[in-house]
Design a protein around this motif. Structure first.
Motif, short mmCIF file in Angstrom:
data_model
loop_
_atom_site.label_atom_id
_atom_site.label_comp_id
_atom_site.label_asym_id
_atom_site.label_seq_id
_atom_site.Cartn_x
_atom_site.Cartn_y
_atom_site.Cartn_z
N GLU A 97 4.27 0.40 5.52
CA GLU A 97 3.36 1.34 4.86
C GLU A 97 2.39 0.55 3.98
N PRO A 98 1.08 0.59 4.26
CA PRO A 98 0.11 -0.14 3.43
C PRO A 98 0.17 0.34 1.99
N ARG A 99 -0.11 -0.59 1.07
CA ARG A 99 -0.10 -0.20 -0.34
C ARG A 99 -1.02 -1.10 -1.16
N LEU A 102 -5.76 -3.96 -0.92
CA LEU A 102 -4.52 -3.70 -0.19
C LEU A 102 -3.77 -5.01 0.01
N ARG A 121 -6.27 7.69 2.33
CA ARG A 121 -5.04 7.13 2.89
C ARG A 121 -5.48 6.15 3.97
N LYS A 127 -4.08 3.24 7.21
CA LYS A 127 -3.03 2.73 8.08
C LYS A 127 -3.64 1.62 8.92
N SER A 147 -0.56 5.20 4.23
CA SER A 147 -0.27 4.86 2.84
C SER A 147 -0.13 6.13 2.02
#
Length: 189
Positions: free
Chosen positions: A6-8, A25, A123, A125, A141
């Motif tokens: 999960e990207p963050r 990111l 959001r 991805k 995310s």
């Protein structure tokens, strides 16, 4: 294939981590290595948070949604990168989403990473594209909300009021300092 990544936004302190038009990111190192080959590319999908559930992966590179379409399509793809750039042995700096101010007027540039037009939330991805279309994707995310710039009309141009206690203490300290200076000069002379 749905990857468990999960990207963050990086959790630690980072200058400019989230601004009014960009965010950082973490690099997804060692995420795609089992599913990719040398000709595969990894894209970043950026979508308004309320539109991420309706985003459909494009069937080919020719169908990639462009940055200019964000206001109407509510999503675009950017940061096209060779899958090898995210190998386990290639750590690198964070990725900056919205960091290319020069690409906003270049219609048709598929990898445009232009400034984000509103606070969002957004959001993101990662999507692995092979020569025959999508191969794998990460989870979306959590929503990322950009900072809001304050309007100049909301900034109070007058200095803040000082309480009378602060003024009295500052006056006493200044007087004591002056008295000590006079005493020191008298002792030397």
């Amino acid at each position: 294939a749905l990857l468990p990544y999960e990207p963050r936004v990086p959790p630690g302190a980072l200058l400019g981590k989230v601004t009014a038009t960009t965010f950082a990111l973490e690099r997804p190192c060692c995420v795609f290595h089992r599913l990719t080959n040398a000709s595969d590319t990894v894209w970043l999908v950026v979508a308004f948070a309320n539109a991420s559930a309706t985003f459909r992966n494009p069937p080919s590179r020719a169908d990639v949604p462009l940055y200019e379409g964000l206001p109407t399509a509510h999503a675009y793809m950017t940061l096209e990168t060779a899958a090898a750039a995210y190998a386990c042995s290639v750590p690198g700096p964070v990725l900056r989403v919205g960091g290319d101010a020069a690409c906003g007027g270049q219609h048709g540039q598929t990898a445009c990473n232009g400034p984000l037009p509103s606070p969002g939330p957004y959001r993101v991805k990662f999507l692995v594209m092979g020569c025959h279309g999508p191969k794998a994707e990460t989870r979306w995310s959590d929503p990322i909300l950009l900072r809001r710039a304050r309007s100049p009309s909301t900034v109070d141009p007058t200095p803040t009021q000082r309480s009378s206690d602060v003024v009295v203490i500052a006056s006493i300290l200044a007087s004591l300092g002056a008295g000590l200076a006079v005493a020191a000069l008298g002792a030397v002379g």
